[in-house]
Design a protein around this motif. Structure first.
Motif, mmCIF file in Angstrom:
data_model
loop_
_atom_site.group_PDB
_atom_site.id
_atom_site.type_symbol
_atom_site.label_atom_id
_atom_site.label_comp_id
_atom_site.label_asym_id
_atom_site.label_seq_id
_atom_site.Cartn_x
_atom_site.Cartn_y
_atom_site.Cartn_z
ATOM 1 N N SER A 39 8.511 28.832 1.938
ATOM 2 C CA SER A 39 7.590 27.712 1.743
ATOM 3 C C SER A 39 7.674 27.208 0.316
ATOM 4 C CB SER A 39 6.155 28.163 2.055
ATOM 5 O OG SER A 39 5.247 27.187 1.641
ATOM 6 N N THR A 40 7.539 25.906 0.146
ATOM 7 C CA THR A 40 7.501 25.340 -1.200
ATOM 8 C C THR A 40 6.112 24.821 -1.540
ATOM 9 O OG1 THR A 40 8.224 23.185 -0.362
ATOM 10 C CG2 THR A 40 9.936 24.692 -1.132
ATOM 11 N N SER A 41 5.157 25.102 -0.678
ATOM 12 C CA SER A 41 3.795 24.649 -0.974
ATOM 13 C C SER A 41 3.254 25.437 -2.143
ATOM 14 C CB SER A 41 2.892 24.829 0.244
ATOM 15 O OG SER A 41 2.792 26.177 0.581
ATOM 16 N N ALA A 42 2.559 24.731 -3.049
ATOM 17 C CA ALA A 42 2.151 25.379 -4.289
ATOM 18 C C ALA A 42 0.664 25.566 -4.403
ATOM 19 C CB ALA A 42 2.633 24.540 -5.487
ATOM 20 N N GLY A 43 -0.079 24.781 -3.728
ATOM 21 C CA GLY A 43 -1.472 24.641 -4.083
ATOM 22 C C GLY A 43 -2.390 25.726 -3.599
ATOM 23 N N PRO A 44 -3.414 25.332 -2.848
ATOM 24 C CA PRO A 44 -4.480 26.261 -2.485
ATOM 25 C C PRO A 44 -3.996 27.496 -1.741
ATOM 26 C CG PRO A 44 -5.078 23.990 -1.955
ATOM 27 C CD PRO A 44 -3.630 23.984 -2.326
ATOM 28 N N ASP A 45 -2.931 27.370 -0.920
ATOM 29 C CA ASP A 45 -2.510 28.502 -0.102
ATOM 30 C C ASP A 45 -2.011 29.657 -0.947
ATOM 31 O OD1 ASP A 45 -1.171 26.446 2.587
ATOM 32 O OD2 ASP A 45 -3.207 27.096 2.140
ATOM 33 N N ILE A 46 -1.044 29.395 -1.837
ATOM 34 C CA ILE A 46 -0.503 30.471 -2.659
ATOM 35 C C ILE A 46 -1.529 30.933 -3.692
ATOM 36 C CG2 ILE A 46 0.645 28.785 -4.166
ATOM 37 C CD1 ILE A 46 1.680 32.436 -3.432
ATOM 38 N N THR A 47 -2.286 29.993 -4.240
ATOM 39 C CA THR A 47 -3.334 30.378 -5.191
ATOM 40 C C THR A 47 -4.351 31.294 -4.515
ATOM 41 O OG1 THR A 47 -3.084 28.267 -6.358
ATOM 42 C CG2 THR A 47 -5.098 29.518 -6.780
ATOM 43 N N GLN A 91 -1.606 44.777 -15.483
ATOM 44 C CA GLN A 91 -0.313 44.809 -14.797
ATOM 45 C C GLN A 91 0.361 43.443 -14.899
ATOM 46 O OE1 GLN A 91 -0.410 46.252 -10.756
ATOM 47 N NE2 GLN A 91 1.536 45.284 -10.225
ATOM 48 N N ARG A 92 1.654 43.443 -15.225
ATOM 49 C CA ARG A 92 2.391 42.183 -15.294
ATOM 50 C C ARG A 92 2.601 41.631 -13.895
ATOM 51 N NH1 ARG A 92 7.763 42.049 -18.342
ATOM 52 N NH2 ARG A 92 7.382 39.812 -18.043
ATOM 53 N N LEU A 93 2.510 40.315 -13.782
ATOM 54 C CA LEU A 93 2.716 39.618 -12.517
ATOM 55 C C LEU A 93 4.032 38.855 -12.625
ATOM 56 C CD1 LEU A 93 -0.942 38.322 -12.097
ATOM 57 C CD2 LEU A 93 0.117 40.220 -10.853
ATOM 58 N N ILE A 94 5.061 39.400 -12.037
ATOM 59 C CA ILE A 94 6.409 38.839 -12.153
ATOM 60 C C ILE A 94 6.563 37.701 -11.151
ATOM 61 C CG2 ILE A 94 8.869 39.360 -12.152
ATOM 62 C CD1 ILE A 94 7.187 40.913 -14.223
ATOM 63 N N GLU A 95 6.924 36.524 -11.645
ATOM 64 C CA GLU A 95 7.010 35.355 -10.778
ATOM 65 C C GLU A 95 7.969 35.569 -9.616
ATOM 66 O OE1 GLU A 95 7.867 31.808 -12.909
ATOM 67 O OE2 GLU A 95 6.027 31.848 -14.103
ATOM 68 N N ALA A 96 9.135 36.148 -9.886
ATOM 69 C CA ALA A 96 10.125 36.352 -8.826
ATOM 70 C C ALA A 96 9.582 37.271 -7.735
ATOM 71 C CB ALA A 96 11.415 36.932 -9.411
ATOM 72 N N ASP A 97 8.862 38.313 -8.146
ATOM 73 C CA ASP A 97 8.289 39.240 -7.167
ATOM 74 C C ASP A 97 7.222 38.552 -6.326
ATOM 75 O OD1 ASP A 97 9.910 41.179 -8.241
ATOM 76 O OD2 ASP A 97 8.336 42.131 -9.435
ATOM 77 N N LEU A 98 6.401 37.714 -6.969
ATOM 78 C CA LEU A 98 5.346 37.004 -6.242
ATOM 79 C C LEU A 98 5.948 35.982 -5.276
ATOM 80 C CD1 LEU A 98 2.802 36.443 -9.156
ATOM 81 C CD2 LEU A 98 2.628 38.118 -7.310
ATOM 82 N N CYS A 99 7.030 35.345 -5.697
ATOM 83 C CA CYS A 99 7.712 34.400 -4.801
ATOM 84 C C CYS A 99 8.158 35.105 -3.524
ATOM 85 C CB CYS A 99 8.920 33.790 -5.500
ATOM 86 S SG CYS A 99 8.524 32.618 -6.811
ATOM 87 N N GLU A 100 8.741 36.276 -3.700
ATOM 88 C CA GLU A 100 9.225 37.025 -2.547
ATOM 89 C C GLU A 100 8.065 37.538 -1.700
ATOM 90 O OE1 GLU A 100 12.038 40.934 -1.525
ATOM 91 O OE2 GLU A 100 11.831 40.205 -3.575
ATOM 92 N N GLN A 101 7.034 38.054 -2.352
ATOM 93 C CA GLN A 101 5.900 38.633 -1.625
ATOM 94 C C GLN A 101 5.152 37.590 -0.803
ATOM 95 O OE1 GLN A 101 3.095 40.684 -4.148
ATOM 96 N NE2 GLN A 101 1.641 41.041 -2.486
ATOM 97 N N PHE A 102 4.969 36.390 -1.371
ATOM 98 C CA PHE A 102 4.126 35.389 -0.715
ATOM 99 C C PHE A 102 4.929 34.248 -0.094
ATOM 100 C CE2 PHE A 102 1.327 37.374 -3.900
ATOM 101 C CZ PHE A 102 0.303 37.792 -3.070
ATOM 102 N N GLY A 103 6.254 34.313 -0.191
ATOM 103 C CA GLY A 103 7.073 33.276 0.415
ATOM 104 C C GLY A 103 6.829 31.910 -0.168
ATOM 105 N N ALA A 104 6.766 31.847 -1.499
ATOM 106 C CA ALA A 104 6.445 30.591 -2.173
ATOM 107 C C ALA A 104 7.527 30.251 -3.184
ATOM 108 C CB ALA A 104 5.086 30.708 -2.868
ATOM 109 N N SER A 105 7.524 29.009 -3.628
ATOM 110 C CA SER A 105 8.482 28.561 -4.631
ATOM 111 C C SER A 105 8.069 29.046 -6.011
ATOM 112 C CB SER A 105 8.561 27.037 -4.637
ATOM 113 O OG SER A 105 7.335 26.487 -5.096
ATOM 114 N N ARG A 106 9.020 29.049 -6.941
ATOM 115 C CA ARG A 106 8.721 29.446 -8.318
ATOM 116 C C ARG A 106 7.683 28.510 -8.940
ATOM 117 N NH1 ARG A 106 11.329 32.550 -12.459
ATOM 118 N NH2 ARG A 106 12.344 33.607 -10.712
#
Length: 217
Positions: free
Chosen positions: A2-10, A26-41
């Protein structure tokens, strides 16, 4: 992906933070969050910026995002602000409560009393949150509701610690019953006073918990 950025991933990252999936600092790594939540960078980056504005995430130059640690001093200040706002909300709820809503509040109060009697601390904590949420809904004061919910999100770990303090549930139970009774009676002055007294006791409990932890350390 998914490339949706707004309310869903937030909302998804916010929910994970509130569940305690990540620990303070704890550090929040963008790449890991992208993979975990199926979202764009870009979606994850936008979500982290929003959560930083809400006080849940801390952004640091050259280090990125991390889970913001809320100190006891900050928790006390947050609760003092909530005391004023939730007092206003309780007063408004007393003016607006319908018979059906009153019956729901009675039911929550009864369930809370049963949870205390059974020693079900987590159930009591969940009901506590539900009661405050329903009072906010009944009040219909959207600005106060949004501010309180944002402040409450910063307090989630401290609220969990408080829920485990021996005797805390039995102490707060009559405070909640007083709030419910005032709202059911349609008495805004008493509802506000009851809520402010309750939140004041939370401030005292936080200070006591901090003092106890300082002695241990």
């Amino acid at each position: 992906m998914s490339t949706s950025a707004g309310p869903d991933i937030t909302g998804a990252i916010r929910a994970a933070l509130l569940r305690g999936d990540y620990v303070p600092r704890q550090r929040l790594i963008e790449a890991d969050l992208c993979e975990q939540f199926g979202a764009s960078r870009s979606g994850v980056r936008s979500a982290l910026q929003q959560l930083a504005a809400e006080g849940l995430v801390e952004m640091q130059s050259n280090r990125g995002a991390s889970v913001r640690e809320i100190t006891f001093a900050e928790a006390v200040e947050v609760t003092e602000v909530r005391m004023v706002l939730e007092g206003l909300i309780a007063a408004r709820a007393a003016e607006r409560v319908s018979p059906a809503q009153a019956e729901e509040l009675r039911g929550i109060g009864a369930d809370m009393a049963q949870a205390v009697a059974d020693g079900e601390l987590m159930a009591y904590s969940d009901l506590n949150a539900r009661l405050h949420r329903r009072v906010r809904d009944i009040a219909g004061h959207e600005t106060a509701k949004q501010v309180v919910e944002r402040l409450r999100a910063q307090m989630v770990r401290h609220q969990f610690m408080l829920s485990l303090v021996p005797g805390r549930a039995r102490l707060s139970m009559p405070q909640h019953q007083r709030i419910i009774a005032a709202i059911l009676a349609g008495d805004p002055v008493e509802a506000e006073a009851a809520m402010r007294d309750h939140m004041g006791s939370v401030v005292e409990a936080l200070r006591a918990l901090e003092a106890r932890r300082n002695r241990v350390s």
